[in-house]
Design an enzyme around this catalytic site. Structure first.
Site, short mmCIF file in Angstrom:
data_model
loop_
_atom_site.label_atom_id
_atom_site.label_comp_id
_atom_site.label_asym_id
_atom_site.label_seq_id
_atom_site.Cartn_x
_atom_site.Cartn_y
_atom_site.Cartn_z
CE LYS A 144 -3.72 2.17 2.60
NZ LYS A 144 -4.68 2.09 3.69
CD GLU A 195 9.13 -6.11 7.33
OE1 GLU A 195 8.82 -5.03 6.75
OE2 GLU A 195 8.94 -6.31 8.54
N GLY A 248 -5.05 -2.12 4.70
CA GLY A 248 -4.23 -3.24 4.21
C GLY A 248 -4.87 -4.59 4.45
NE ARG A 249 -6.79 -4.17 10.57
CZ ARG A 249 -6.17 -3.00 10.71
NH1 ARG A 249 -5.04 -2.76 10.10
NH2 ARG A 249 -6.68 -2.05 11.48
CD GLU A 277 -2.19 -4.65 11.24
OE1 GLU A 277 -0.97 -4.86 11.37
OE2 GLU A 277 -2.73 -4.59 10.13
CG HIS A 326 -4.12 -36.21 16.35
ND1 HIS A 326 -4.28 -37.45 16.93
CD2 HIS A 326 -5.09 -36.11 15.41
CE1 HIS A 326 -5.28 -38.08 16.33
NE2 HIS A 326 -5.79 -37.29 15.42
CE LYS A 360 5.40 -1.16 10.19
NZ LYS A 360 4.46 -0.45 9.32
O1 F6P Z 1 2.95 -2.93 9.76
C1 F6P Z 1 1.62 -3.27 9.58
C2 F6P Z 1 1.15 -2.97 8.19
O2 F6P Z 1 1.04 -1.61 8.00
C3 F6P Z 1 -0.16 -3.68 7.90
O3 F6P Z 1 -1.25 -3.00 8.38
C4 F6P Z 1 -0.10 -3.80 6.43
O4 F6P Z 1 -1.02 -4.73 5.93
C5 F6P Z 1 1.34 -4.22 6.24
O5 F6P Z 1 2.04 -3.48 7.22
C6 F6P Z 1 1.92 -3.99 4.88
O6 F6P Z 1 1.91 -2.65 4.52
P1 F6P Z 1 2.14 -2.21 3.02
O7 F6P Z 1 1.03 -2.80 2.21
O8 F6P Z 1 2.11 -0.72 3.03
O9 F6P Z 1 3.47 -2.74 2.59
#
Ligand code: F6P
Length: 541
Positions: free
Chosen positions: A208, A214, A267-268, A353, A384, A512
């Site tokens: 987003k 990452e 995002g979620r 979240e 199990h 972060k």
């Molecule tokens: O760190 C949490 C978050 O902001 C989530 O809410 C989001 O889905 C994820 O990181 C990834 O964010 P982006 O789509 O901006 O890379």
């Protein structure tokens, strides 16, 4: 919102009393006193059937929960969300994942602009691209057809698409194989790329913000991997999905293969947008549209059904019941479906979240517990492993059990075994084992009275453990759309009850920020810390 505050008020107090009254009542007695309990406490919406009869509930408690929902203003907040009001107050944003699956004739405005045509415009762009890749018209730099897609993203830019792509595998036989990379641990991207031919691989970078550490790190690895094989001209292997087209452009992504979504999509809650492009590449656009239609059917139900027959509301209020009145700190998600093995992880983000908050919208501390810990694994594997605790542990763990009536594998007998376990577990959790029956069984096994009494406490099953069961005919795109939207709205309703903002996630920021400083020390671009710390110890000579 009529001054409602969770944790206070007459209805809240009446629910406290209802819990006290129901605590000694066993569900198996409730079933034997009410032949119609199953049909009275169940709901059907589109392809989804909910059995909520196995809950520590009676009509009075249920009516109070529904009254609580009403007093909290769930209907008004829901309408505000669907209308595009900026209900995400801490970020000043509308919350309109429902607009992503709206019908084309709907009109939904954000700041005076109807966003539905924008949604359809982006869907059509995505459809054309998906069709071009799947038909072999869109090829890689060396002319190879695309056989593999690597979706690089994290959190909402990974979990939704990954969960859905696994769930709908039977619909993906005619599409490229889709792989997901989220972790910044280089092991994941290296292991994934090692099995693929770069010439036949499309890299889909979903973010987003297009700044997530990452994702950017993994995207850079993938871009280098492409360049080493096909040379500089890698744009036909790259797709970006973002709200920040200009940032994607700076990273070398072509405008025509950059798909957009909007800041009013959390995002979620984003898999319905172009964030779902990897899903669509795998299963094709018609099936992706069925997924959207399934969610849309749940939206319509949520928007129009009376609260007491409203599946998301009922599920939400049952969650509130256990969290706030029975002290349940966790909630287990138990899909009897290997294809839904990522559902617990997906729901962890969606729920935790969203509702892992300790202050209300007005900035005051909440006066009661909020979102529970969500966890789970597919049945029967969980049976199990951790079901021991569900049956005989000291904590109350409400569960959601999910299964399809039919299998897509053609193995009817194998599927019957699966369903038998799903149904049996819900029953065992609810019914437990009556003392007299257990004693008879132990005696029949040849034990003396003394042995029976010694073993009895260890072998006894108290039962009275609550579960909801969600059943669908098959795990179709439409049914999956129903399920995901159901949980989205459940989480929304609970957030309204607790008076929190379910749509921000400030709690992820601190770690972060700190990681950036730690990384600077690790790479030597910042002063190392004192030796007497974990970082100092890691950096020791
Ligand atoms: O760190 C949490 C978050 O902001 C989530 O809410 C989001 O889905 C994820 O990181 C990834 O964010 P982006 O789509 O901006 O890379």
């Amino acid at each position: 919102m009529s001054g409602f505050t969770a944790g206070e008020g007459v209805i809240w107090q009446q629910l406290v009393e209802a819990q006290r009254r129901l605590a000694p009542v066993h569900m198996r007695d409730q079933f034997s006193q009410d032949e119609k309990r199953f049909s009275r406490y169940s709901l059907q919406v589109d392809q989804l059937f909910l059995d909520y009869s196995r809950n520590r509930l009676d009509d009075t408690a249920l009516a109070l929960l529904i009254e609580l929902a009403s007093q909290a203003g769930i209907a008004e907040r829901r309408d505000a969300m669907f209308a595009g009001d900026a209900i995400n107050a801490t970020e000043g944003r509308a919350v309109l994942h429902t607009a992503l699956r709206a019908t084309a004739d709907q009109r939904i405005e954000v700041a005076g602009r109807n966003v539905v045509p924008d949604v359809y415009h982006e869907l059509e762009r995505m459809a054309a691209f998906v069709e071009a890749v799947r038909s072999g018209k869109h090829r890689g730099a060396t002319g190879a057809a695309i056989k593999h897609v690597v979706n690089i993203g994290i959190g909402g830019s990974d979990l939704g698409p990954a969960m859905v792509a696994d769930a709908l595998k039977p619909y993906a036989s005619d599409g490229p194989a889709v792989h997901f990379v989220s972790n910044v641990d280089p092991a994941q991207i290296h292991d994934t790329l090692a099995q693929l031919d770069p010439q036949a691989t499309l890299i889909v970078v979903v973010s987003k913000t297009f700044t997530t550490q990452e994702t950017m790190a993994n995207a850079a690895v993938a871009q280098r991997w492409l360049e080493q094989s096909v040379g500089e001209n890698i744009q036909s292997h790259l797709v970006a999905v973002t709200t920040k087209a200009e940032v994607a452009r700076e990273h070398g992504f072509a405008d025509e293969s950059t798909f957009l979504f909007w800041d009013w999509v959390g995002g979620r809650y984003s898999l319905w947008s172009s964030v779902g492009v990897s899903i669509a590449l795998a299963i094709g656009m018609p099936r992706f549209r069925e997924l959207l239609a399934g969610a849309q059917a749940m939206d319509e139900h949520f928007r129009t059904a009376p609260l007491e027959q409203n599946m998301p509301v009922v599920l939400a209020m049952l969650g509130v019941w256990y969290r706030n009145f029975w002290g349940a700190a966790t909630h287990a998600v138990l899909p009897y479906s290997q294809r839904l093995h990522r559902l617990p992880a997906y729901l962890q983000q969606l729920d935790m979240e969203s509702n892992g908050k300790h202050v209300r919208l007005d900035g005051q501390p909440v006066a009661c517990a909020t979102g529970p810990v969500i966890w789970g694994e597919p049945g029967t594997n969980g049976q199990h492993a951790f079901y021991q605790l569900l049956h005989q542990g000291s904590d109350l763990v409400p569960c959601d059990i999910l299964f399809a009536r039919e299998s897509d594998t053609g193995d009817a007998q194998g599927h019957r075994m699966l369903i038998a376990n799903a149904i049996a577990q819900g029953e065992a959790l609810m019914r437990g084992k009556e003392s007299a029956q257990l004693r008879v069984e132990l005696r029949d096994a040849g034990m003396t009275d003394a042995q029976v009494e010694q073993l009895f406490p260890h072998r006894s099953f108290p039962g009275n453990k609550p579960s909801n069961t969600l059943v669908f005919d098959s795990l179709s795109p439409r049914a999956l759309g129903n399920i995901i939207a159901l949980y989205e709205h459940k989480v929304f309703c609970q957030g309204v009850i607790w008076g929190i903002n379910s749509f921000d996630q400030w709690g992820v920021e601190l770690g972060k920020q700190l990681a950036k400083g730690v990384l600077a020390s690790l790479t030597g671009s910042a002063q190392p810390p004192s030796q007497d710390s974990l970082l100092g110890w890691v950096l020791r000579d």
